[in-house]
Motif scaffolding. Structure first.
Motif, mmCIF file in Angstrom:
data_model
loop_
_atom_site.group_PDB
_atom_site.id
_atom_site.type_symbol
_atom_site.label_atom_id
_atom_site.label_comp_id
_atom_site.label_asym_id
_atom_site.label_seq_id
_atom_site.Cartn_x
_atom_site.Cartn_y
_atom_site.Cartn_z
ATOM 1 N N TYR A 1 -4.536 -7.176 -1.967
ATOM 2 C CA TYR A 1 -4.036 -5.995 -1.269
ATOM 3 C C TYR A 1 -3.373 -5.012 -2.223
ATOM 4 O O TYR A 1 -3.491 -3.799 -2.045
ATOM 5 C CB TYR A 1 -3.091 -6.387 -0.140
ATOM 6 C CG TYR A 1 -3.826 -6.850 1.091
ATOM 7 C CD1 TYR A 1 -4.676 -5.996 1.774
ATOM 8 C CD2 TYR A 1 -3.686 -8.144 1.559
ATOM 9 C CE1 TYR A 1 -5.368 -6.415 2.889
ATOM 10 C CE2 TYR A 1 -4.377 -8.577 2.686
ATOM 11 C CZ TYR A 1 -5.217 -7.703 3.348
ATOM 12 O OH TYR A 1 -5.900 -8.127 4.442
ATOM 13 N N GLU B 1 -4.187 -4.487 -5.351
ATOM 14 C CA GLU B 1 -5.271 -3.799 -6.055
ATOM 15 C C GLU B 1 -5.897 -2.732 -5.160
ATOM 16 O O GLU B 1 -6.154 -1.613 -5.578
ATOM 17 C CB GLU B 1 -6.324 -4.816 -6.482
ATOM 18 C CG GLU B 1 -7.478 -4.232 -7.253
ATOM 19 C CD GLU B 1 -8.492 -5.293 -7.621
ATOM 20 O OE1 GLU B 1 -9.688 -5.032 -7.408
ATOM 21 O OE2 GLU B 1 -8.085 -6.370 -8.086
ATOM 22 N N ARG B 2 -6.109 -3.080 -3.910
ATOM 23 C CA ARG B 2 -6.706 -2.133 -2.960
ATOM 24 C C ARG B 2 -5.756 -0.945 -2.721
ATOM 25 O O ARG B 2 -6.189 0.199 -2.658
ATOM 26 C CB ARG B 2 -6.994 -2.860 -1.651
ATOM 27 C CG ARG B 2 -7.825 -2.055 -0.709
ATOM 28 C CD ARG B 2 -8.426 -2.950 0.323
ATOM 29 N NE ARG B 2 -7.969 -2.557 1.639
ATOM 30 C CZ ARG B 2 -8.064 -3.296 2.716
ATOM 31 N NH1 ARG B 2 -8.569 -4.496 2.642
ATOM 32 N NH2 ARG B 2 -7.655 -2.867 3.870
ATOM 33 N N GLU B 3 -4.481 -1.229 -2.602
ATOM 34 C CA GLU B 3 -3.499 -0.166 -2.394
ATOM 35 C C GLU B 3 -3.470 0.779 -3.592
ATOM 36 O O GLU B 3 -3.415 1.994 -3.431
ATOM 37 C CB GLU B 3 -2.118 -0.782 -2.170
ATOM 38 C CG GLU B 3 -1.049 0.226 -1.848
ATOM 39 C CD GLU B 3 0.299 -0.435 -1.614
ATOM 40 O OE1 GLU B 3 1.059 0.096 -0.797
ATOM 41 O OE2 GLU B 3 0.598 -1.472 -2.244
ATOM 42 N N ARG C 1 -5.923 1.482 -5.622
ATOM 43 C CA ARG C 1 -7.127 2.317 -5.575
ATOM 44 C C ARG C 1 -6.969 3.422 -4.546
ATOM 45 O O ARG C 1 -7.348 4.568 -4.776
ATOM 46 C CB ARG C 1 -8.354 1.464 -5.246
ATOM 47 C CG ARG C 1 -8.915 0.703 -6.411
ATOM 48 C CD ARG C 1 -10.318 0.189 -6.138
ATOM 49 N NE ARG C 1 -10.526 -0.316 -4.798
ATOM 50 C CZ ARG C 1 -10.486 -1.593 -4.444
ATOM 51 N NH1 ARG C 1 -10.211 -2.509 -5.326
ATOM 52 N NH2 ARG C 1 -10.699 -1.960 -3.193
ATOM 53 N N MET C 2 -6.418 3.096 -3.394
ATOM 54 C CA MET C 2 -6.279 4.090 -2.330
ATOM 55 C C MET C 2 -5.262 5.160 -2.718
ATOM 56 O O MET C 2 -5.482 6.355 -2.482
ATOM 57 C CB MET C 2 -5.879 3.413 -1.023
ATOM 58 C CG MET C 2 -6.991 2.561 -0.438
ATOM 59 S SD MET C 2 -6.478 1.617 0.985
ATOM 60 C CE MET C 2 -6.324 2.893 2.206
#
Length: 98
Positions: free
Chosen positions: A75, A77-79, A81-82
């Motif tokens: 999460y 890593e995803r955050e 990127r976003m």
């Protein structure tokens, strides 16, 4: 060659006959071709599955050290990127020293 009797909906039969006519073939030839394709596809799938099974047995897969998935890392890593998509370059002239 053996004869086979099929039960087909009348509408489908009419459409199939029209298709065969457009393709300059017979309904009989179309049915044989479709059945041959299905059998061949099934044979290819069986061949591929057997090849994969043999490959897995002969070449054990080395995945390296065991890795335990961590939900927080995923999460984070995803955050990152976003949020990086939301960053904008500073506007020229604002906040600059003269």
């Amino acid at each position: 060659m053996k004869n086979v009797t099929l039960a087909i909906d009348e509408t489908l039969l009419e459409q199939a006959r029209a298709l065969a006519e457009r393709r300059k073939t017979t309904l009989n030839a179309m049915v044989r071709s479709l059945l041959a394709q299905e059998v061949e596809q099934e044979d290819r799938i069986a061949w591929a599955k057997e090849g994969m099974r043999r490959l897995m047995e002969e070449q054990p897969l080395d995945l390296g050290p065991a890795y335990k998935w961590n939900r927080d890392e995923i999460y984070a890593e995803r955050e990152d990127r976003m949020l990086s998509r939301l960053e904008r370059p500073p506007i020229r002239g604002i906040g600059e020293e003269t």
